[in-house]
Each structure stands twice: as C-alpha cells, then as structure tokens.
Design a protein around this motif. Structure first.
Motif, PDB file in Angstrom:
ATOM      1  N   HIS A   1      28.786 -85.051 -95.265  1.00  0.00           N
ATOM      2  CA  HIS A   1      28.212 -86.244 -94.613  1.00  0.00           C
ATOM      3  C   HIS A   1      28.121 -86.074 -93.094  1.00  0.00           C
ATOM      4  O   HIS A   1      28.514 -86.976 -92.338  1.00  0.00           O
ATOM      5  CB  HIS A   1      29.055 -87.485 -94.941  1.00  0.00           C
ATOM      6  CG  HIS A   1      29.134 -87.763 -96.420  1.00  0.00           C
ATOM      7  ND1 HIS A   1      28.014 -87.981 -97.205  1.00  0.00           N
ATOM      8  CD2 HIS A   1      30.196 -87.833 -97.274  1.00  0.00           C
ATOM      9  CE1 HIS A   1      28.378 -88.184 -98.459  1.00  0.00           C
ATOM     10  NE2 HIS A   1      29.698 -88.078 -98.539  1.00  0.00           N
ATOM     11  N   PHE A   2      27.615 -84.964 -92.688  1.00  0.00           N
ATOM     12  CA  PHE A   2      27.543 -84.715 -91.240  1.00  0.00           C
ATOM     13  C   PHE A   2      26.448 -85.561 -90.590  1.00  0.00           C
ATOM     14  O   PHE A   2      26.571 -86.009 -89.452  1.00  0.00           O
ATOM     15  CB  PHE A   2      27.313 -83.222 -90.968  1.00  0.00           C
ATOM     16  CG  PHE A   2      27.352 -82.882 -89.524  1.00  0.00           C
ATOM     17  CD1 PHE A   2      28.557 -82.860 -88.834  1.00  0.00           C
ATOM     18  CD2 PHE A   2      26.183 -82.639 -88.803  1.00  0.00           C
ATOM     19  CE1 PHE A   2      28.602 -82.587 -87.480  1.00  0.00           C
ATOM     20  CE2 PHE A   2      26.214 -82.367 -87.456  1.00  0.00           C
ATOM     21  CZ  PHE A   2      27.427 -82.333 -86.796  1.00  0.00           C
TER      22      PHE A   2
ATOM     23  N   ASN B   1      25.968 -88.011 -86.800  1.00  0.00           N
ATOM     24  CA  ASN B   1      24.863 -88.072 -85.843  1.00  0.00           C
ATOM     25  C   ASN B   1      24.277 -89.485 -85.794  1.00  0.00           C
ATOM     26  O   ASN B   1      24.022 -90.032 -84.724  1.00  0.00           O
ATOM     27  CB  ASN B   1      23.744 -87.110 -86.261  1.00  0.00           C
ATOM     28  CG  ASN B   1      24.023 -85.691 -85.773  1.00  0.00           C
ATOM     29  OD1 ASN B   1      24.806 -85.485 -84.862  1.00  0.00           O
ATOM     30  ND2 ASN B   1      23.389 -84.717 -86.406  1.00  0.00           N
TER      31      ASN B   1
ATOM     32  N   ARG C   1      32.142 -83.429-103.433  1.00  0.00           N
ATOM     33  CA  ARG C   1      32.448 -82.948-102.069  1.00  0.00           C
ATOM     34  C   ARG C   1      33.960 -82.726-101.850  1.00  0.00           C
ATOM     35  O   ARG C   1      34.742 -82.943-102.751  1.00  0.00           O
ATOM     36  CB  ARG C   1      31.905 -83.908-101.004  1.00  0.00           C
ATOM     37  CG  ARG C   1      30.379 -84.000-101.000  1.00  0.00           C
ATOM     38  CD  ARG C   1      29.871 -84.877 -99.873  1.00  0.00           C
ATOM     39  NE  ARG C   1      28.420 -84.829 -99.791  1.00  0.00           N
ATOM     40  CZ  ARG C   1      27.612 -85.522-100.595  1.00  0.00           C
ATOM     41  NH1 ARG C   1      28.123 -86.309-101.522  1.00  0.00           N
ATOM     42  NH2 ARG C   1      26.305 -85.416-100.462  1.00  0.00           N
TER      43      ARG C   1
ATOM     44  N   ILE D   1      29.732 -78.891 -93.978  1.00  0.00           N
ATOM     45  CA  ILE D   1      30.486 -80.102 -93.617  1.00  0.00           C
ATOM     46  C   ILE D   1      29.922 -81.292 -94.410  1.00  0.00           C
ATOM     47  O   ILE D   1      28.698 -81.407 -94.562  1.00  0.00           O
ATOM     48  CB  ILE D   1      30.396 -80.364 -92.099  1.00  0.00           C
ATOM     49  CG1 ILE D   1      30.968 -79.165 -91.326  1.00  0.00           C
ATOM     50  CG2 ILE D   1      31.129 -81.650 -91.723  1.00  0.00           C
ATOM     51  CD1 ILE D   1      30.840 -79.272 -89.825  1.00  0.00           C
TER      52      ILE D   1
ATOM     53  N   LEU E   1      31.139 -80.341 -84.383  1.00  0.00           N
ATOM     54  CA  LEU E   1      30.812 -78.968 -84.817  1.00  0.00           C
ATOM     55  C   LEU E   1      31.666 -77.952 -84.065  1.00  0.00           C
ATOM     56  O   LEU E   1      32.212 -77.012 -84.649  1.00  0.00           O
ATOM     57  CB  LEU E   1      29.338 -78.666 -84.542  1.00  0.00           C
ATOM     58  CG  LEU E   1      28.311 -79.182 -85.545  1.00  0.00           C
ATOM     59  CD1 LEU E   1      26.903 -78.857 -85.083  1.00  0.00           C
ATOM     60  CD2 LEU E   1      28.551 -78.544 -86.916  1.00  0.00           C
TER      61      LEU E   1
HETATM   62  N1  GTP Z   1      24.713 -82.763 -83.627  1.00  0.00           N
HETATM   63  C1  GTP Z   1      24.129 -81.773 -84.289  1.00  0.00           C
HETATM   64  N2  GTP Z   1      23.596 -82.002 -85.513  1.00  0.00           N
HETATM   65  C2  GTP Z   1      23.030 -80.989 -86.165  1.00  0.00           C
HETATM   66  C3  GTP Z   1      22.977 -79.705 -85.624  1.00  0.00           C
HETATM   67  N3  GTP Z   1      22.339 -78.889 -86.534  1.00  0.00           N
HETATM   68  C4  GTP Z   1      22.029 -79.680 -87.595  1.00  0.00           C
HETATM   69  N4  GTP Z   1      22.437 -80.950 -87.393  1.00  0.00           N
HETATM   70  C5  GTP Z   1      22.292 -82.129 -88.259  1.00  0.00           C
HETATM   71  O1  GTP Z   1      23.103 -81.970 -89.410  1.00  0.00           O
HETATM   72  C6  GTP Z   1      22.629 -82.887 -90.384  1.00  0.00           C
HETATM   73  C7  GTP Z   1      22.764 -82.276 -91.770  1.00  0.00           C
HETATM   74  O2  GTP Z   1      22.488 -83.287 -92.689  1.00  0.00           O
HETATM   75  P1  GTP Z   1      22.364 -83.061 -94.265  1.00  0.00           P
HETATM   76  O3  GTP Z   1      21.803 -81.693 -94.512  1.00  0.00           O
HETATM   77  O4  GTP Z   1      21.598 -84.231 -94.807  1.00  0.00           O
HETATM   78  O5  GTP Z   1      23.811 -83.039 -94.795  1.00  0.00           O
HETATM   79  P2  GTP Z   1      25.042 -84.045 -94.695  1.00  0.00           P
HETATM   80  O6  GTP Z   1      24.736 -85.326 -93.995  1.00  0.00           O
HETATM   81  O7  GTP Z   1      26.170 -83.238 -94.128  1.00  0.00           O
HETATM   82  O8  GTP Z   1      25.304 -84.369 -96.205  1.00  0.00           O
HETATM   83  P3  GTP Z   1      25.956 -83.453 -97.303  1.00  0.00           P
HETATM   84  O9  GTP Z   1      25.805 -82.026 -96.857  1.00  0.00           O
HETATM   85  O10 GTP Z   1      25.196 -83.741 -98.544  1.00  0.00           O
HETATM   86  O11 GTP Z   1      27.386 -83.849 -97.389  1.00  0.00           O
HETATM   87  C8  GTP Z   1      21.188 -83.195 -90.008  1.00  0.00           C
HETATM   88  O12 GTP Z   1      21.099 -84.558 -89.604  1.00  0.00           O
HETATM   89  C9  GTP Z   1      20.912 -82.302 -88.823  1.00  0.00           C
HETATM   90  O13 GTP Z   1      20.059 -82.887 -87.862  1.00  0.00           O
HETATM   91  C10 GTP Z   1      23.528 -79.490 -84.325  1.00  0.00           C
HETATM   92  O14 GTP Z   1      23.525 -78.402 -83.759  1.00  0.00           O
HETATM   93  N5  GTP Z   1      24.105 -80.539 -83.713  1.00  0.00           N
END
Ligand code: GTP
Length: 395
Positions: free
Chosen positions: A266-267, A271, A377, A264, A283
């Motif tokens: 900029h997930f 958060n 992306r 996904i 999610l």
């Molecule tokens: N709410 C929630 N957050 C999660 C979970 N598992 C992982 N995360 C969060 O997902 C985020 C992933 O962030 P990054 O790996 O930096 O990726 P991104 O922000 O999606 O950026 P890009 O992948 O580069 O587009 C982290 O902040 C994790 O803490 C979960 O089960 N629930």
C-alpha cells in the motif's frame, strides 16, 4: 585505522561529501573489500593502461637503439641493441597477445609482466655497462640507463591502485636498485647511492598518492553510476550487472544463490495521504533499514518504484526465509502515521529452481511476490506450497 575512518581523507582528496563514505576509505588501502562491480571496472582500466604503457615502450625502446649504436663502443652497443629488441618483442607480445578475461588477478598479472620487462632490462644493462669505462658522450648515454627505475616508479601514477598494491609493485624495482648497488653495478658517479634510493622512494610515494587519488575518484564515479540517488541502493542497470556476475559465479561453484523480490505494501496510499515527498522519505528509510540488516556481500537493488531486489549469494531458500524473517522482525520502517511499514516478498533459489538464466529466477521471485500480495500482503512466499509461506510477523 581511525584516520582512515574519518572524513579527513575525503577532504584531503578534494571529494564532495557523499562521494566516498568514511567506511569506504579503507578501500583506498587494500582491494580486499571492493565490491565486484568496482573490481571489474578497475581491472578493465588497469588492463587498458597496461596496453597503453606497452605500446609506448614498444615504440620508444627500439628508437633509442640508434643513439646507442652511434655513441656507445662495440660490442656494448650491439649487446644493448639485442637487449632492446628482446624487450620490444616482450612489449609487443603483451600488446597483441595478452587479451585475458577481465579480472583483477589478470590485471595484476598484466602489470607484473609489463613492469618486470624494464626491471630485468635495467639489471642486465647495468651488468653490461659495468664492463666499460665510458667517458664524454658515451658516459652521458650510459647514465641514461640509471634513470630507468625512476621512470618506472613514476609510471605507477597512471594506474588506479590501492596503497598496498603500489607498495607490492614498487618493491621489486626498489629491490633491483639496491641489488645493483650492493653488487656495485653502478657505472654512474651518483653523489650518493642512498641519495638516489631516497629519491626513488620519494617518487614511488608520489606515484602511490596519485594512484590512490585516481582510485578515490574512480570509486566516487562508480558509486554515482551504480547507486540509485534517492535510496542509495544499486540502480536497476548496475543491479542487473551484479546479478549476471553473481549468477555466473554461483553456477560455476555450484553454490546456491537466492533472490528476494520485495514490494512495499500500500505504498500508493502514503503518497496519496501524505504527499510524494513523504513517500520518498519512507523509501529512503526502508532501503537504509534493509541495508543495515544485510550481511557483507548481500546486495540491495532498487528494481523500480517501490520494488526492491535482494541478492543473497551462497544461501538457499530456507536460509533466505530465516534472513528475511529476521529483517521483518526488526521492522522494515514506519509509515508517516507511525504504523509499521510492511512488504510482500517472493523468494527463489537458482539451484532449487534449476534456472539457467537470471531473468528466469527474477520472474519466479516476482510471481511469488504477487502470490504474497494475493494471500493478504505482509508475508514471504518461497514456493508454490502454502507451507512455504512465512506469515505476517509484524503487529
Ligand atoms: N514517493 C515516491 N513514490 C513513488 C516512487 N516510485 C514509484 N512511486 C509510487 O509508488 C506507487 C506504487 O503503487 P502501486 O503499484 O499501486 O502499489 P501499492 O500502493 O504499494 O499497492 P500494493 O503493491 O498492491 O500493496 C505509485 O503511486 C507510484 O507513483 C518514488 O520514487 N517516490
């Protein structure tokens, strides 16, 4: 069929909500739509029970021989003793020599072999017993042989079978009883032959219900063990098992097998801006949206955090690209600020890449997902060439 799709079944089986989805209730009737992981675990369980049953019968069958020799007249006692030794040999053979690959077909074959031994034993012993007019203690021992079908039918209760399987396995025993009655092999003075048949049907029904209840609990346990609790997708551990299985199957049949590595975009921002709980909701919705858009047989795995794997058996990269395009066109969900959720996706096909290990395939798909991130992306990358990139489809 509507009753099968209602939650009544779940309530009747004493399951908790969510342990067995209403659309999975049909799994209790026939094994046709069982997922491969379930079939594998069930096959293992059935084969273990076949061995348990075979070991019990291998011990008990020769023991009763001494009672026969003490009580029954000759040569009947010796004929029955020989029959018992033969049956013991067959049970011992199943116990020590039947070690097949764990598949549902082999489990069924094990059950068929196991139950055919006492069924044949029952028919032959009856033919032998009809030649004698027994009385007193010998009549009581002879009557014992009439109970064998009842014991066999009750024995089905220890197997986690669907309704259809129970009917198929119980039918030969009921037919054996009817055949024995038709040819008047009966040596016991049953109040009514059909009364005994009715009782057998009743026992078969109770055993089938016990088997279905076992199966329901097994499905619920397997679901709990294999699913990620937040998203309902396969957990990474069970996903690896499915991957391995599908990789082997595709390799054997020479058919394509594609995987899509989905991350996904900029997930972290979700958060950070809206809180972890909102992130969880996103999610969950993302996984549900993908699952609804998939074909039967496709599998969604939560690989970790906001990374998912889509296992697409029997389709190559090009077909996988068009399936993903369709999914993206329909939308992957929404961010809490109502803007569309997007993902970067890498696709790889086992045949095209010439992989002989599923880890290699995932590695390639993962690298392509990173290429999609680097290219901006919200896109799918299925090869190293830019031509194999599916541009953003979402506004
Ligand atoms: N709410 C929630 N957050 C999660 C979970 N598992 C992982 N995360 C969060 O997902 C985020 C992933 O962030 P990054 O790996 O930096 O990726 P991104 O922000 O999606 O950026 P890009 O992948 O580069 O587009 C982290 O902040 C994790 O803490 C979960 O089960 N629930």
């Amino acid at each position: 069929m509507t009753i099968l799709h209602s939650t009544t079944w779940v309530k009747l089986l004493g399951l908790l909500p969510g342990e067995l989805n209403p659309n999975e209730a049909s799994w209790l009737v026939s094994p046709r739509h069982h997922m491969s992981l379930m079939s594998n675990r069930r096959a293992q369980m059935i084969l273990n029970r076949v061995r348990l049953f075979a070991s019990l019968f291998a011990v008990l069958t020769p023991l009763w021989m001494f009672v026969d020799l003490l009580v029954l007249p000759n040569p009947l006692a010796w004929q029955l003793a020989l029959l018992r030794l033969g049956a013991t040999g067959c049970f011992t053979f199943i116990l020590y020599c039947y070690r097949p690959e764990v598949t549902l077909f082999n489990a069924w074959r094990g059950m068929a072999m196991l139950f055919s031994i006492p069924t044949l034993f029952y028919v032959v012993s009856y033919v032998l017993l009809t030649h004698y007019h027994l009385s007193g203690a010998s009549a009581a021992v002879g009557t014992g042989y009439a109970f064998l079908p009842f014991i066999l039918l009750a024995g089905f209760a220890i197997f986690p079978l669907t309704l259809l399987e129970s009917v198929v396995f119980a039918a030969p025993i009921l037919v054996a009883h009817v055949t024995a009655g038709y040819f008047q092999f009966t040596v016991v003075d049953w109040p009514s032959f059909w009364g005994a048949f009715w009782l057998q049907g009743l026992i078969a029904g109770v055993a089938a219900l016990a088997g279905v209840c076992q199966l329901a609990f097994m499905i619920a346990l397997v679901q709990q063990a294999v699913r990620d609790p937040l998203t309902g997708a396969f957990s990474r551990r069970s996903g690896e098992e499915v991957l391995e299985l599908q990789f082997i199957l595709a390799g054997r049949s020479g058919s394509p097998f594609s995987v899509a590595f989905i991350d996904i975009d900029h997930f972290k921002a979700i958060n950070d801006q809206f809180g972890h709980q909102q992130g969880d909701v996103v999610l969950k919705q993302f996984a549900q949206t993908l699952t609804h858009g998939l074909r039967k047989g496709d599998v969604l795995v939560r690989w970790g955090g906001e990374e998912f794997l889509l296992l697409l058996p029997n389709i190559d990269c090009r077909q996988a690209m068009s399936a993903l395009q369709r999914l993206r066109r329909n939308g992957l969900g929404q961010r809490p600020d109502q803007t569309p959720l997007t993902a970067s996706i890498g696709v790889a096909d086992m045949l095209e890449e010439g992989c002989n290990d599923w880890r290699q395939l995932i590695e390639i798909a993962d690298q392509r997902m990173y290429m999609a991130k680097q290219q901006g992306r919200n896109r799918v990358v299925a090869g190293r060439e830019p031509a194999a990139t599916l541009q953003p489809a979402l506004a």
